[in-house]
Motif scaffolding. Structure first.
Motif, short mmCIF file in Angstrom:
data_model
loop_
_atom_site.label_atom_id
_atom_site.label_comp_id
_atom_site.label_asym_id
_atom_site.label_seq_id
_atom_site.Cartn_x
_atom_site.Cartn_y
_atom_site.Cartn_z
N ARG A 1 0.91 -1.27 -0.05
CA ARG A 1 -0.03 0.06 0.01
C ARG A 1 0.73 1.16 -0.03
N THR B 1 -4.92 5.23 -0.21
CA THR B 1 -3.41 5.53 0.38
C THR B 1 -3.54 5.45 1.92
N ALA C 1 -5.30 0.63 7.79
CA ALA C 1 -5.55 -0.20 6.73
C ALA C 1 -6.94 -1.00 6.84
#
Length: 279
Positions: free
Chosen positions: A46, A67, A93
């Motif tokens: 990521r 992001t 995340a």
């Protein structure tokens, strides 16, 4: 009840990361900047934006475009900033895209940034004049974010990153300008090298310190950050040249082997007396 596992204190939490001195500078002396990173394949490869600060004091954010963002300038922590920030990234995340992490927590032992980030990705820093990049980078422009943006822009200190060396920043603070240059070297080795220069009156910037005068250093995240009081009339280009020349003198002094002489030991004692520890 089982005792909660605690995280061990780490003096130099960003050691081993690309651009360690810039991580320290962004955490302590740069008001508005972003840096580039990426998680490992294990953690999804990521894109990560490392920021000095995020809106409303958010410690991290899963941006709408996927992001991940994390803020460096946070006071509370476990004693290992790397573990704290990795925990925030992993929390972000797991959130839906467009959702911030709104509070920090004290994590238990677990992966650190050195485990979560791809260490082959350079840490490329961009210094910003203010915080308008919050909106330009895809953060929703709510009324609360706009109010926070206006407040932050009113108080931001104009800062410039030099190009001749790494992790050196010029700050314009009212009627004073300062250079703060985070050093990657072992503290004791660097102090010896700086003492050799200081004893010869070569620790300043420019001829005879005409560009900047060394005034002391502070310690943060296990690194030393020397500080120079600058001539405000000096252009950034001339400052860059003077810092590059000092960098060459420091490299030569760092390569010297053997003990300091009496004059250098006195200079070193003076340097140590002018140190502060921030974290």
């Amino acid at each position: 009840m089982a005792k909660r596992a605690s995280v061990d204190f780490v003096l130099r939490p960003f050691e081993g990361l690309p651009g360690e001195p810039d991580w320290v500078a962004m955490r302590e002396v740069v008001p508005s900047a972003t840096g580039t990173a990426r998680t490992t394949a294990e953690h999804g490869s990521r894109d990560v934006v490392v920021a000095t600060a995020l809106p409303l004091g958010w410690p991290a954010l899963h941006r709408a475009d996927g992001t991940l963002m994390v803020a460096l300038q946070q006071n509370a922590g476990s004693g290992d900033a790397s573990r704290d920030l990795a925990d925030l990234l992993l929390q972000a995340a797991e959130l839906p895209a467009g959702t911030p992490v709104t509070a920090t927590r004290l994590p238990e032992p677990g992966p650190r940034l050195q485990d979560v980030l791809d260490l082959t990705v350079p840490f490329e820093v961009t210094v910003h004049e203010g915080f308008d990049w919050w909106v330009g980078s895809g953060i929703d422009e709510s009324e609360d974010v706009r109010d926070a943006l206006d407040r932050m822009n009113e108080s931001v200190i104009q800062t410039e990153r030099l190009t001749s060396v790494d992790a050196a920043y010029r700050a314009h603070m009212g009627d004073k300008d300062f250079l703060r240059w985070a050093q990657p070297h072992d503290e004791q080795v660097f102090l010896d090298a700086l003492a050799r220069l200081h004893a010869r009156r070569e620790s300043g910037l420019g001829d005879g310190g005409s560009v900047g005068r060394f005034i002391g250093a502070f310690r943060s995240c296990g690194l030393l950050v020397p500080v120079w009081d600058l001539d405000q009339s000096v252009s950034l280009e001339d400052l860059d040249a003077a810092v590059a020349a000092l960098g060459e003198r420091l490299d030569a002094a760092l390569a010297v082997e053997g003990s300091l002489d009496a004059n250098e030991r006195r200079a070193r004692a003076g340097l140590v007396a002018r140190q502060l520890t921030l974290r």
